[in-house]
Design a protein around this motif. Structure first.
Motif, PDB file in Angstrom:
ATOM      1  N   ALA A   1      -5.800   1.199   0.839  1.00  0.00           N
ATOM      2  CA  ALA A   1      -7.262   1.251   0.860  1.00  0.00           C
ATOM      3  C   ALA A   1      -7.728   1.258   2.302  1.00  0.00           C
ATOM      4  N   PRO A   2      -8.868   1.885   2.595  1.00  0.00           N
ATOM      5  CA  PRO A   2      -9.385   1.887   3.974  1.00  0.00           C
ATOM      6  C   PRO A   2      -9.675   0.462   4.438  1.00  0.00           C
ATOM      7  N   ALA A   3      -9.273   0.136   5.655  1.00  0.00           N
ATOM      8  CA  ALA A   3      -9.455  -1.220   6.189  1.00  0.00           C
ATOM      9  C   ALA A   3     -10.924  -1.660   6.182  1.00  0.00           C
ATOM     10  N   PRO A   4     -11.899  -0.806   6.592  1.00  0.00           N
ATOM     11  CA  PRO A   4     -13.305  -1.253   6.545  1.00  0.00           C
ATOM     12  C   PRO A   4     -13.756  -1.621   5.136  1.00  0.00           C
TER      13      PRO A   4
ATOM     14  N   LEU B   1       6.421  -1.664   9.413  1.00  0.00           N
ATOM     15  CA  LEU B   1       6.026  -2.987   9.896  1.00  0.00           C
ATOM     16  C   LEU B   1       4.883  -2.879  10.899  1.00  0.00           C
ATOM     17  N   VAL B   2       4.949  -1.886  11.784  1.00  0.00           N
ATOM     18  CA  VAL B   2       3.863  -1.688  12.751  1.00  0.00           C
ATOM     19  C   VAL B   2       2.561  -1.343  12.029  1.00  0.00           C
ATOM     20  N   ASP B   3       2.634  -0.454  11.031  1.00  0.00           N
ATOM     21  CA  ASP B   3       1.438  -0.106  10.259  1.00  0.00           C
ATOM     22  C   ASP B   3       0.872  -1.325   9.539  1.00  0.00           C
ATOM     23  N   LEU B   4       1.769  -2.167   9.025  1.00  0.00           N
ATOM     24  CA  LEU B   4       1.321  -3.367   8.319  1.00  0.00           C
ATOM     25  C   LEU B   4       0.579  -4.304   9.266  1.00  0.00           C
ATOM     26  N   LEU B   5       1.112  -4.496  10.461  1.00  0.00           N
ATOM     27  CA  LEU B   5       0.488  -5.393  11.426  1.00  0.00           C
ATOM     28  C   LEU B   5      -0.845  -4.841  11.928  1.00  0.00           C
ATOM     29  N   ARG B   6      -1.034  -3.539  11.841  1.00  0.00           N
ATOM     30  CA  ARG B   6      -2.308  -2.944  12.237  1.00  0.00           C
ATOM     31  C   ARG B   6      -3.357  -3.035  11.123  1.00  0.00           C
ATOM     32  N   SER B   7      -2.927  -3.369   9.931  1.00  0.00           N
ATOM     33  CA  SER B   7      -3.834  -3.485   8.789  1.00  0.00           C
ATOM     34  C   SER B   7      -4.379  -4.916   8.704  1.00  0.00           C
ATOM     35  N   PRO B   8      -5.436  -5.145   7.923  1.00  0.00           N
ATOM     36  CA  PRO B   8      -5.984  -6.510   7.804  1.00  0.00           C
ATOM     37  C   PRO B   8      -5.189  -7.403   6.856  1.00  0.00           C
ATOM     38  N   TYR B   9      -4.210  -6.839   6.126  1.00  0.00           N
ATOM     39  CA  TYR B   9      -3.564  -7.594   5.048  1.00  0.00           C
ATOM     40  C   TYR B   9      -2.804  -8.843   5.501  1.00  0.00           C
ATOM     41  N   PRO B  10      -1.937  -8.793   6.511  1.00  0.00           N
ATOM     42  CA  PRO B  10      -1.218 -10.016   6.879  1.00  0.00           C
ATOM     43  C   PRO B  10      -2.143 -11.122   7.368  1.00  0.00           C
ATOM     44  N   TYR B  11      -3.248 -10.771   7.999  1.00  0.00           N
ATOM     45  CA  TYR B  11      -4.166 -11.775   8.537  1.00  0.00           C
ATOM     46  C   TYR B  11      -5.015 -12.392   7.412  1.00  0.00           C
TER      47      TYR B  11
END
Length: 305
Positions: free
Chosen positions: A128-131, A199-209
């Motif tokens: 899904a789009p991050a915004p 992993l890089v894409d995941l860390l750039r997404s809002p999901y782990p935070y």
């Protein structure tokens, strides 16, 4: 399906073990999170419950990669029956007739959601789009924290009635709903090809935070609420809110289209509305304990002078 049923077993067992451990502890408070964490991590029984919940999280990741969100939530909520059985057997909790009817109606509502699915036509959303994710999640987190704070202020009132935990369950359910969307997002990034890039894409997404935030606050809030209230009520309310939040907003955010067939669409909408209506009508206060009998006990007539 097997992973979803395993997640049900692990989550129900985990909540019951944590509740049993919390019952034996001194009172915990969200206003003293460090003290709360020290108390719970010193309990082997609580640690066993948290490990069961963590294993349920792993099973949930598998489910979200293979089932549409609405179908997954319908299966997860079916675990409420197991939770009620375990809380009665291991915690000695008893639910009122009104509460049992409410849980039964919730199960019927979510069965409608499951029946609205059709194999081969329901797609599994991948991202899904991050915004859009943040637009859905941030107000929900704020609402959950506000509801929990309101419930805490009412419990500190001198003339309060015993609370059933419905407000706590709704508040924590909103946080776990955001967490569930984050789990769905993490699962979409877990691929067997190009793990480094994934992993890089995941860390750039809002999901782990989002997972870190909801994990930290959800742990503290849920444990304090679970100690105050019956697991057989607060966990079903929390689970229902989480499931509805994830099924409705997650379906839209991750682009999982609603059914085209009018019957299936009616089942999904009716099931959602029924579950919300049941939540709104659930009792918010336990009945006060019966007053003690203050009349003196007279000796038997034959023993009186």
């Amino acid at each position: 399906m097997a992973a979803a049923l395993l997640a049900n077993l692990l989550y129900s067992t985990g909540f019951v073990l944590e509740k049993r451990a919390l019952t034996a502890m001194p009172s915990v408070s969200v206003r003293k999170p460090a003290r709360l964490l020290r108390q719970v991590v010193s309990s082997p029984l609580w640690i066993g419950g948290s490990l069961a919940l963590a294993a349920g999280f792993g099973a949930q990741l598998i489910v979200y990669r293979t089932l549409p969100i609405a179908a997954a939530q319908g299966i997860f909520v079916s675990g409420l029956v197991l939770l009620l059985l375990l809380s009665a057997a291991l915690l000695g909790e008893r639910t009122s007739g009104r509460e049992r009817y409410a849980v039964g109606a919730i199960l019927v509502a979510l069965l409608m959601v499951v029946l609205s699915l059709k194999e081969g036509t329901d797609t599994v959303g991948r991202d899904a789009p991050a915004p859009l994710v943040l637009t859905v999640c941030l107000p929900s987190l704020a609402l959950g924290l506000w509801l929990y704070g309101s419930a805490e202020r009412r419990t500190r009132s001198k003339h309060r009635q015993p609370t059933t935990g419905v407000e706590y369950g709704v508040a924590v359910g909103l946080l776990y709903g955001v967490s569930s969307l984050a789990i769905k997002g993490v699962s979409s990034h877990l691929t067997s090809d190009g793990l480094g890039g994934a992993l890089v894409d995941l860390l750039r997404s809002p999901y782990p935070y989002l997972l870190l935030f909801t994990g930290a606050f959800g742990l503290i809030m849920s444990q304090a609420a679970l100690q105050k209230c019956r697991a057989s009520l607060i966990v079903p309310v929390c689970t229902t809110v989480t499931s509805l939040f994830t099924a409705v907003l997650g379906t839209l955010a991750f682009g999982e289209a609603l059914p085209d067939d009018p019957v299936r669409l009616a089942l999904r909408v009716t099931g959602t509305v029924l579950a919300v209506a049941v939540l709104l009508m659930m009792p918010k206060h336990d009945p006060p304990p019966p007053a003690p009998d203050t009349e003196p006990t007279l000796p038997p007539k034959e023993l009186m002078p």
